[in-house]
Design a protein around this motif. Sequence first.
Motif, mmCIF file in Angstrom:
data_model
loop_
_atom_site.group_PDB
_atom_site.id
_atom_site.type_symbol
_atom_site.label_atom_id
_atom_site.label_comp_id
_atom_site.label_asym_id
_atom_site.label_seq_id
_atom_site.Cartn_x
_atom_site.Cartn_y
_atom_site.Cartn_z
ATOM 1 N N THR A 110 0.833 -1.208 0.000
ATOM 2 C CA THR A 110 0.000 0.000 0.000
ATOM 3 C C THR A 110 0.863 1.252 0.000
ATOM 4 O O THR A 110 0.579 2.230 -0.704
ATOM 5 N N SER B 95 1.031 4.194 -2.800
ATOM 6 C CA SER B 95 0.805 5.601 -2.452
ATOM 7 C C SER B 95 1.975 6.457 -2.907
ATOM 8 O O SER B 95 1.777 7.566 -3.421
ATOM 9 N N GLU C 149 -2.779 13.421 -6.400
ATOM 10 C CA GLU C 149 -3.005 13.749 -5.000
ATOM 11 C C GLU C 149 -4.434 14.198 -4.785
ATOM 12 O O GLU C 149 -5.037 14.815 -5.666
ATOM 13 N N SER D 179 8.710 6.846 5.112
ATOM 14 C CA SER D 179 7.352 7.354 4.929
ATOM 15 C C SER D 179 7.084 8.530 5.864
ATOM 16 O O SER D 179 6.484 9.538 5.471
ATOM 17 N N LEU E 9 6.388 11.274 3.017
ATOM 18 C CA LEU E 9 4.966 11.407 2.646
ATOM 19 C C LEU E 9 4.309 12.583 3.380
ATOM 20 O O LEU E 9 4.821 13.049 4.398
ATOM 21 N N LEU F 42 -1.170 11.290 5.218
ATOM 22 C CA LEU F 42 -1.107 10.035 4.464
ATOM 23 C C LEU F 42 -0.219 9.032 5.195
ATOM 24 O O LEU F 42 -0.573 7.860 5.353
ATOM 25 N N LEU G 223 -1.670 5.517 6.696
ATOM 26 C CA LEU G 223 -1.156 4.215 6.254
ATOM 27 C C LEU G 223 -0.646 3.394 7.431
ATOM 28 O O LEU G 223 -0.948 2.211 7.558
#
Length: 289
Positions: A13, A17, A26, A196, A200, A204, A208
């Motif tokens: 996932t 993303s 986005e 991440s 990110l 988000l 996640l």
Amino acid sequence: MGKLRFTQIYLATLGLSAFAMLLNIELSNVAGIAALAIAVVILGLPHGALDFAVAKSLNYVTGVRTACSFLAIYTAVAGASIVFWIALPGTALSLFLGISIFHFAADWRTTMPLYARICLSAMLLCGPSIVNSAVVLTLFTALFVSSDVAAWIIQAMQMIFAAAFLGFLYFVIAAVASKNIKSGWQVTEWIALVTSSIVLTPLLHFALYFCVLHSPKHLFDVSQMLRVSLVKVIVISLPFVFLTLLFAWVLFETGASDALDTDLLRWIFIGLFGLTMSHMLLIHLWHRA
Ligand SMILES: CC1=C(/C=C/C(C)=C/C=C/C(C)=C/C=O)C(C)(C)CCC1
Ligand SMILES: [Fe+2]
């Protein structure tokens, strides 16, 4: 098998993303926050909604009387925490971050020593303050924290991230030196989480981790403790999911005041704060038992 599956689903996932982000796919602000709200309700809420079942298996709930007391205490703690946030948002946010580091660290309680999992958990929560500090500042101020206090908390998060990074590096070097790393998936999960958290967008990254890693791992743990299937565990959680939603809807109707995205954001995080105070305490007692 077991929990490794969740690591793999999380990594897939996350990869999708990141790919979507690279392609500039986005969501707008409102759509993004609405997606976060839906993900938290479908994937995050059930893991807290199992607290009643956990309390039963710990013998805190043995009959109607104890069930009523448990629910009353649980709701009172949640309500008091929400009032506390409204009165002292900066203090509440700091407390929330601190306790959450401790709570999320338990995800790795069977595979890592305490200091290392605290470091990993601290990084995954404080990582958004490194590159995306401006976004985090906006989020914190939307949660009623003044910009001065928010900036101060973000600085503290940056320092905590640095210290946690060093601590975790020490753990990784020691583990590699003693050939103590059992699975490449584990290492990939750690690197992915830290990357991440920095790269990110904060919401988000949080969605996640919380919905695709923390919550499923906990659902799996509870299904093992109750010796029932994952599907059954989700069914058990449903009445409490609906009850929470009903409550949230009533509160939302009476308390919503701002633009939809700001209101949703407030209810997600301040509501999460309220619910997770009892949740974190109960899960701590369970893991200790
Ligand atoms: C508000 C906020 C954050 C913190 C969220 C926390 C601390 C959530 C904790 C949830 C818990 C403990 C759930 C329990 O199961 C981030 C991601 C740092 C950055 C964006 C804004
Ligand atoms: Fe949790």
